[in-house]
Design a protein around this motif. Structure first.
Motif, PDB file in Angstrom:
ATOM      1  N   VAL A 113       0.851  -1.188   0.000  1.00 25.98           N
ATOM      2  CA  VAL A 113       0.000   0.000   0.000  1.00 25.98           C
ATOM      3  C   VAL A 113       0.889   1.241   0.000  1.00 25.98           C
ATOM      4  N   LEU A 114       0.598   2.142  -0.932  1.00 24.91           N
ATOM      5  CA  LEU A 114       1.269   3.440  -1.005  1.00 24.91           C
ATOM      6  C   LEU A 114       0.243   4.509  -0.677  1.00 24.91           C
ATOM      7  N   THR A 115       0.592   5.408   0.239  1.00 22.95           N
ATOM      8  CA  THR A 115      -0.343   6.460   0.610  1.00 22.95           C
ATOM      9  C   THR A 115       0.406   7.737   0.971  1.00 22.95           C
ATOM     10  N   PHE A 116      -0.342   8.777   1.357  1.00 20.90           N
ATOM     11  CA  PHE A 116       0.200  10.131   1.453  1.00 20.90           C
ATOM     12  C   PHE A 116      -0.164  10.761   2.797  1.00 20.90           C
ATOM     13  N   GLY A 117       0.707  11.659   3.261  1.00 19.14           N
ATOM     14  CA  GLY A 117       0.388  12.390   4.485  1.00 19.14           C
ATOM     15  C   GLY A 117       1.462  13.385   4.850  1.00 19.14           C
ATOM     16  N   GLY A 118       1.117  14.258   5.776  1.00 17.04           N
ATOM     17  CA  GLY A 118       2.077  15.211   6.314  1.00 17.04           C
ATOM     18  C   GLY A 118       2.911  14.595   7.412  1.00 17.04           C
ATOM     19  N   ALA A 119       3.755  15.419   8.003  1.00 22.39           N
ATOM     20  CA  ALA A 119       4.717  14.917   8.983  1.00 22.39           C
ATOM     21  C   ALA A 119       4.063  14.396  10.255  1.00 22.39           C
ATOM     22  N   TYR A 120       2.824  14.801  10.523  1.00 22.07           N
ATOM     23  CA  TYR A 120       2.136  14.361  11.744  1.00 22.07           C
ATOM     24  C   TYR A 120       0.870  13.567  11.413  1.00 22.07           C
ATOM     25  N   SER A 121       0.851  12.940  10.258  1.00 27.82           N
ATOM     26  CA  SER A 121      -0.353  12.287   9.767  1.00 27.82           C
ATOM     27  C   SER A 121      -0.728  11.048  10.586  1.00 27.82           C
ATOM     28  N   ASN A 122      -1.933  11.079  11.177  1.00 27.31           N
ATOM     29  CA  ASN A 122      -2.457   9.891  11.843  1.00 27.31           C
ATOM     30  C   ASN A 122      -2.765   8.796  10.825  1.00 27.31           C
ATOM     31  N   HIS A 123      -3.124   9.211   9.625  1.00 27.87           N
ATOM     32  CA  HIS A 123      -3.414   8.230   8.573  1.00 27.87           C
ATOM     33  C   HIS A 123      -2.161   7.422   8.222  1.00 27.87           C
ATOM     34  N   LEU A 124      -1.018   8.083   8.100  1.00 27.34           N
ATOM     35  CA  LEU A 124       0.220   7.342   7.831  1.00 27.34           C
ATOM     36  C   LEU A 124       0.513   6.361   8.960  1.00 27.34           C
ATOM     37  N   ARG A 125       0.322   6.814  10.187  1.00 25.74           N
ATOM     38  CA  ARG A 125       0.587   5.936  11.332  1.00 25.74           C
ATOM     39  C   ARG A 125      -0.313   4.705  11.296  1.00 25.74           C
ATOM     40  N   ALA A 126      -1.592   4.919  11.005  1.00 21.54           N
ATOM     41  CA  ALA A 126      -2.528   3.790  10.979  1.00 21.54           C
ATOM     42  C   ALA A 126      -2.204   2.829   9.842  1.00 21.54           C
ATOM     43  N   THR A 127      -1.847   3.372   8.687  1.00 14.02           N
ATOM     44  CA  THR A 127      -1.516   2.511   7.548  1.00 14.02           C
ATOM     45  C   THR A 127      -0.268   1.687   7.843  1.00 14.02           C
ATOM     46  N   ALA A 128       0.738   2.321   8.440  1.00 12.28           N
ATOM     47  CA  ALA A 128       1.957   1.594   8.797  1.00 12.28           C
ATOM     48  C   ALA A 128       1.659   0.493   9.804  1.00 12.28           C
ATOM     49  N   ALA A 129       0.817   0.798  10.788  1.00 15.59           N
ATOM     50  CA  ALA A 129       0.458  -0.207  11.785  1.00 15.59           C
ATOM     51  C   ALA A 129      -0.290  -1.368  11.139  1.00 15.59           C
ATOM     52  N   ALA A 130      -1.196  -1.054  10.211  1.00 13.80           N
ATOM     53  CA  ALA A 130      -1.923  -2.120   9.517  1.00 13.80           C
ATOM     54  C   ALA A 130      -0.960  -3.013   8.746  1.00 13.80           C
ATOM     55  N   GLY A 131       0.038  -2.403   8.110  1.00 11.56           N
ATOM     56  CA  GLY A 131       1.018  -3.199   7.392  1.00 11.56           C
ATOM     57  C   GLY A 131       1.772  -4.146   8.301  1.00 11.56           C
ATOM     58  N   ARG A 132       2.157  -3.639   9.470  1.00 12.50           N
ATOM     59  CA  ARG A 132       2.861  -4.506  10.424  1.00 12.50           C
ATOM     60  C   ARG A 132       1.957  -5.635  10.910  1.00 12.50           C
ATOM     61  N   LEU A 133       0.731  -5.307  11.256  1.00 13.75           N
ATOM     62  CA  LEU A 133      -0.163  -6.300  11.842  1.00 13.75           C
ATOM     63  C   LEU A 133      -0.643  -7.336  10.829  1.00 13.75           C
ATOM     64  N   LEU A 134      -0.802  -6.906   9.576  1.00 16.97           N
ATOM     65  CA  LEU A 134      -1.368  -7.792   8.559  1.00 16.97           C
ATOM     66  C   LEU A 134      -0.323  -8.318   7.578  1.00 16.97           C
ATOM     67  N   GLY A 135       0.902  -7.834   7.700  1.00 19.09           N
ATOM     68  CA  GLY A 135       1.990  -8.433   6.936  1.00 19.09           C
ATOM     69  C   GLY A 135       2.110  -7.989   5.499  1.00 19.09           C
ATOM     70  N   PHE A 136       1.847  -6.714   5.180  1.00 17.11           N
ATOM     71  CA  PHE A 136       2.065  -6.218   3.824  1.00 17.11           C
ATOM     72  C   PHE A 136       2.945  -4.969   3.878  1.00 17.11           C
ATOM     73  N   PRO A 137       3.742  -4.715   2.817  1.00 15.19           N
ATOM     74  CA  PRO A 137       4.624  -3.547   2.794  1.00 15.19           C
ATOM     75  C   PRO A 137       3.836  -2.249   2.658  1.00 15.19           C
ATOM     76  N   THR A 138       4.364  -1.173   3.239  1.00 17.10           N
ATOM     77  CA  THR A 138       3.732   0.139   3.136  1.00 17.10           C
ATOM     78  C   THR A 138       4.768   1.188   2.734  1.00 17.10           C
TER      79      THR A 138
END
Length: 298
Positions: free
Chosen positions: A64-89
């Protein structure tokens, strides 16, 4: 790991709806309810779970490729999903000047969760929806990457937020939510039977058009009774003026609940002002959606 199997993450759904005894609302005959979407999942709290779930099912385990600013909660959530579900972000971050600096806590959390951070200049970031720009970013991303827009807001995200409105149906007369990219508001309004109020946290007056476009993409046309109040952005995104800090600290002291400043505090402050202005009839039940927790508490 198949990214379709989101149930193993055990989201807390429906999220709790908690009454709050606050005389600043009670004196106007109003009932304040907190819709605790911040409790859905410790790593994907609030609207981030609702906006990402259908997108992750669509990605089906691809990067998954996505976008955000330096304090993006969306980036944090996407990264966490990648770790938990086993896909690259891959996180495309606004501001190439950040590339040589130490990572702030939000970006450090993303990196720790395995997200590859790509810092781009602001002109490139503004063109993030341009097909040529996206194609160039995908060339540097892992093969087959699935693109999720900034804030996670697309038609799938909007459909994922419809259930939020349905969870509130019959339990509140007004639903209020802080807005960044508009996806949560677009879905919430579609699923809710009453009046939906969006409180933008960015300046510019652009969000109404974005919400209408998202509803068009998700449903083929407008849905729900929604409106925006543009007065409570506090000077813009990531701006927290002293009056807002004072309000948030006071709310925390009254109710023992830590309040996220960039979104939730602005929404709650706006509701208090609107209550004082007589915007809600006596007897109104107002559900304030708590879309996230302060840094370090989720």
């Amino acid at each position: 790991m198949n990214a379709l199997d989101l149930s193993r993450l055990r989201p807390r759904l429906p999220s709790p709806l908690e009454p709050v005894a606050d005389e600043r609302f009670a004196r106007h005959g109003l009932t304040l309810l907190l819709k605790r979407d911040d409790l859905i999942h410790p790593d994907l709290p609030g609207n981030k779970w609702r906006k990402l779930a259908l997108n992750l099912r669509e990605a089906a385990g691809r990067p998954v490729l996505t976008f955000g600013g330096a304090y993006s909660n969306h980036l944090r959530a996407t990264a966490a999903a990648g770790r938990l579900l086993g896909f690259p972000t891959v996180g495309v971050v606004r501001g190439d000047e950040l590339a040589g600096r130490p990572l702030n806590p939000s970006l450090a959390r993303c990196a720790a969760d395995g997200m590859r951070l790509e810092f781009v200049d602001r002109a490139t970031y503004r063109a993030k929806n341009d097909p040529a720009t996206v194609a160039a970013l995908l060339e540097r991303a892992p093969a087959g990457a699935y693109v999720v827009p900034e804030g996670g807001s697309n038609a799938l995200a909007v459909r994922g937020c419809v259930e939020l409105g349905r969870e509130l149906a019959g339990r509140a007369d007004v639903a209020a939510v802080a807005c960044g990219t508009g996806g949560t508001l677009a879905g919430l309004a579609a699923g809710f039977e009453g009046r939906t109020l969006g409180v933008p946290v960015l300046k510019g007056g652009f969000l109404g058009g974005e919400v209408r476009a998202l509803q068009e993409a998700a449903f083929g046309g407008p849905r729900g009774d929604w409106s925006l109040d543009e007065r409570f952005h506090g000077g813009g995104y990531a701006r927290v003026p002293p009056v807002l800090t004072e309000f948030a600290q006071n709310f925390e002291a009254r109710h023992g609940l830590a309040i996220e400043r960039l979104y939730v505090a602005k929404m709650l402050y706006g509701l208090m002002i609107l209550a004082d202005e007589g915007a809600f009839a006596p007897g109104t039940r107002i559900a304030a959606v708590v879309t996230g927790a302060p840094e370090g508490t989720a």
